[in-house]
Enzyme design. Structure first.
Site, PDB file in Angstrom:
ATOM      1  N   ARG A 109       0.815  -1.231   0.000  1.00 56.76           N
ATOM      2  CA  ARG A 109       0.000   0.000   0.000  1.00 56.76           C
ATOM      3  C   ARG A 109       0.839   1.268   0.000  1.00 56.76           C
ATOM      4  NH1 ARG A 109      -2.866  -3.243   3.601  1.00 56.76           N
ATOM      5  NH2 ARG A 109      -4.701  -4.141   2.639  1.00 56.76           N
ATOM      6  N   LYS A 131       2.017  10.793 -11.904  1.00 56.21           N
ATOM      7  CA  LYS A 131       1.113   9.862 -12.598  1.00 56.21           C
ATOM      8  C   LYS A 131       1.852   8.547 -12.821  1.00 56.21           C
ATOM      9  CE  LYS A 131      -2.141  12.711 -15.158  1.00 56.21           C
ATOM     10  NZ  LYS A 131      -2.624  13.081 -16.506  1.00 56.21           N
ATOM     11  N   GLU A 173       7.056  17.054 -26.661  1.00 51.33           N
ATOM     12  CA  GLU A 173       6.630  17.606 -25.365  1.00 51.33           C
ATOM     13  C   GLU A 173       7.340  18.930 -25.090  1.00 51.33           C
ATOM     14  OE1 GLU A 173       4.198  16.487 -23.526  1.00 51.33           O
ATOM     15  OE2 GLU A 173       3.923  14.511 -24.435  1.00 51.33           O
ATOM     16  N   LYS A 206       5.952  22.399 -15.781  1.00 49.25           N
ATOM     17  CA  LYS A 206       5.060  21.292 -15.400  1.00 49.25           C
ATOM     18  C   LYS A 206       4.783  21.323 -13.904  1.00 49.25           C
ATOM     19  CE  LYS A 206       3.749  16.551 -15.603  1.00 49.25           C
ATOM     20  NZ  LYS A 206       3.785  15.253 -16.208  1.00 49.25           N
ATOM     21  N   GLU A 216      -5.617  16.403 -11.448  1.00 47.73           N
ATOM     22  CA  GLU A 216      -6.264  16.679 -12.727  1.00 47.73           C
ATOM     23  C   GLU A 216      -7.758  16.924 -12.604  1.00 47.73           C
ATOM     24  OE1 GLU A 216      -5.111  13.985 -15.860  1.00 47.73           O
ATOM     25  OE2 GLU A 216      -5.383  15.560 -17.340  1.00 47.73           O
ATOM     26  N   ARG A 220      -4.657  20.848 -14.760  1.00 49.26           N
ATOM     27  CA  ARG A 220      -3.597  19.927 -15.212  1.00 49.26           C
ATOM     28  C   ARG A 220      -3.828  19.443 -16.644  1.00 49.26           C
ATOM     29  NH1 ARG A 220      -0.365  15.314 -11.778  1.00 49.26           N
ATOM     30  NH2 ARG A 220       0.832  14.497 -13.536  1.00 49.26           N
ATOM     31  N   ASN A 224      -2.068  18.532 -21.744  1.00 49.16           N
ATOM     32  CA  ASN A 224      -2.404  17.740 -22.929  1.00 49.16           C
ATOM     33  C   ASN A 224      -2.519  18.602 -24.180  1.00 49.16           C
ATOM     34  OD1 ASN A 224      -2.525  15.179 -21.699  1.00 49.16           O
ATOM     35  ND2 ASN A 224      -4.448  15.788 -20.744  1.00 49.16           N
ATOM     36  N   HIS A 227      -2.370  17.082 -27.620  1.00 44.76           N
ATOM     37  CA  HIS A 227      -2.496  15.628 -27.447  1.00 44.76           C
ATOM     38  C   HIS A 227      -3.820  15.054 -27.961  1.00 44.76           C
ATOM     39  CE1 HIS A 227       1.077  16.144 -25.060  1.00 44.76           C
ATOM     40  NE2 HIS A 227       1.111  14.888 -24.698  1.00 44.76           N
ATOM     41  N   HIS A 231      -2.926  11.934 -29.693  1.00 40.41           N
ATOM     42  CA  HIS A 231      -3.333  10.612 -29.198  1.00 40.41           C
ATOM     43  C   HIS A 231      -4.133   9.862 -30.253  1.00 40.41           C
ATOM     44  CE1 HIS A 231      -2.961  11.491 -24.619  1.00 40.41           C
ATOM     45  NE2 HIS A 231      -1.914  10.859 -25.080  1.00 40.41           N
ATOM     46  N   HIS A 243       5.533   9.296 -30.236  1.00 45.21           N
ATOM     47  CA  HIS A 243       4.614  10.142 -29.465  1.00 45.21           C
ATOM     48  C   HIS A 243       4.860  11.635 -29.738  1.00 45.21           C
ATOM     49  CE1 HIS A 243       2.204  11.521 -26.090  1.00 45.21           C
ATOM     50  NE2 HIS A 243       3.238  12.229 -25.652  1.00 45.21           N
TER      51      HIS A 243
HETATM   52  N1  GLY Z   1       1.487  13.861 -18.889  1.00 51.26           N
HETATM   53  C1  GLY Z   1       0.447  14.688 -18.438  1.00 51.26           C
HETATM   54  C2  GLY Z   1       0.388  14.814 -16.959  1.00 51.26           C
HETATM   55  O1  GLY Z   1       1.322  14.450 -16.264  1.00 51.26           O
HETATM   56  O2  GLY Z   1      -0.600  15.282 -16.447  1.00 51.26           O
END
Ligand code: GLY
Length: 348
Positions: A109, A131, A173, A206, A216, A220, A224, A227, A231, A243
């Site tokens: 956990r 993430k 990016e 970032k 998010e 956040r 994107n 994207h 995507h 990418h």
């Molecule tokens: N790659 C997008 C984020 O980290 O929110």
């Protein structure tokens, strides 16, 4: 990386920063008994955490981002007897930081994790912001967790030997950050920076976005930018594009869509093209790209809760003195599908 409470963590950028991992760990408050180093064959960096450690190798490529890789890793941790008093150290690109991060988030956990990012994509994006996750056959990153690292080391010496196509993966990016970060008048634009400084600036941009919206809930999503189409191009699986290359086309497309919607002018679209071309990235869809298919995939985008959804550039409201405050991006929902389709022709 600023976060509420005591969860802020250092992100160190520079040549050979990973060499001193053993001293950076206590400096970042990580007092681990042992370290599980998660990496892949061919990662051009081995690290010494300065405590008893074992190396766990996961398979190469995006196809390794699976629940079965995660299970194998956690079972190996259990066999070795990893505890919450230890640390997981992910050494590699985005696949490693996503899988190692998710294993750390879920094993016992939650075990502290440190990322040593060795690709440009991981340094400016994947390793920063917490993430983590794996793919399912039904879609990318469908199972995961937010799990912030205790420390991130972006060792830019690893970029010397990064294959060119891997570099292009990250450059898309980097191109994106040109439109997210300002610059404030006293800062230099990304164009004027060395690669190391550029990586550090992308991390700062970032970090500021994630600090404002860690999970998010809204802002956040601006990460994107470029994207939605990017995507979709990747999801069709038909085109031989990395990418960053797909995102690059998506950035130019998003600029053209912003212009069609009256949000930005032709000069700003030209600025997008200049930046993307400056990184030698594509600005046009591959030959034969199918508009119907791309539209259908964009409509299924997991972020499209309210019709076709894009992150779009626009002119910020003027300040109290009437002077324009420049450009900024925001999420725009329910964009007319015929407009989305017709603007695709501007990037053919
Ligand atoms: N790659 C997008 C984020 O980290 O929110």
């Amino acid at each position: 990386m600023p976060l509420p409470g005591d969860r802020s963590y250092p992100v160190l950028v520079g040549r050979d920063v990973a060499v001193d991992l053993a001293t950076h760990l206590p400096g970042a408050g990580v007092r681990a008994g042992r370290a599980a180093v998660v990496t892949q064959e061919g990662i051009p960096l081995s690290v010494d955490p300065g405590v008893d450690h074992r190396v766990f190798t996961i398979p190469d490529g995006e196809s390794a981002k699976t629940l079965s890789t995660l299970e194998g890793l956690c079972r190996s941790f259990a066999e070795w007897g990893l505890t919450r008093g230890d640390v997981v150290v992910g050494v590699g690109g985005g696949v490693v930081t996503d899988v190692a991060g998710f294993a750390a988030a879920s094993y016992h956990r939650g075990v502290p994790v440190v990322h040593v990012a060795t690709t440009l994509l991981a340094q400016v994006d994947a390793a920063i912001g917490g993430k983590t996750g794996v793919n399912l056959p039904e879609g990318k990153n469908l199972v995961g967790a937010f799990w912030q690292p205790s420390l991130v080391l972006c060792d830019t010496a690893a970029l010397d030997t990064l294959p060119e196509r891997e570099m292009r993966c990250g450059l898309g990016e980097v191109a994106k950050y040109h439109f997210l970060g300002g610059p404030a008048p006293e800062e230099r634009a990304l164009d004027d920076l060395s690669l190391d400084q550029r990586v550090a600036r992308c991390v700062e941009i970032k970090a500021a976005v994630v600090a404002a919206d860690e999970r998010e809930g809204g802002r956040r999503a601006i990460l994107n930018y470029g994207h939605t189409l990017g995507h979709a191009i990747e999801t069709t699986g038909r085109y031989d594009l990395r990418h960053g290359e797909a995102v690059a086309i998506g950035l130019v497309y998003a600029a053209e869509l912003g212009r069609a919607l009256g949000r930005i002018d032709a000069d700003r679209v030209a600025e997008h093209r200049r930046i993307v071309e400056g990184y030698d990235l594509p600005t046009r869809l591959p030959d034969g790209a199918d508009a119907d298919e791309l539209l259908a995939v964009m409509a299924r985008d997991k972020k499209a809760l309210d019709g076709l959804t894009f992150v779009l550039d626009g002119v910020l409201d003027s300040g109290p003195d009437g002077a324009s405050r420049g450009h900024g991006v925001e999420v725009v929902s329910d964009v007319d599908s015929e407009m989305v389709r017709s603007v695709l022709e501007t990037v053919r």
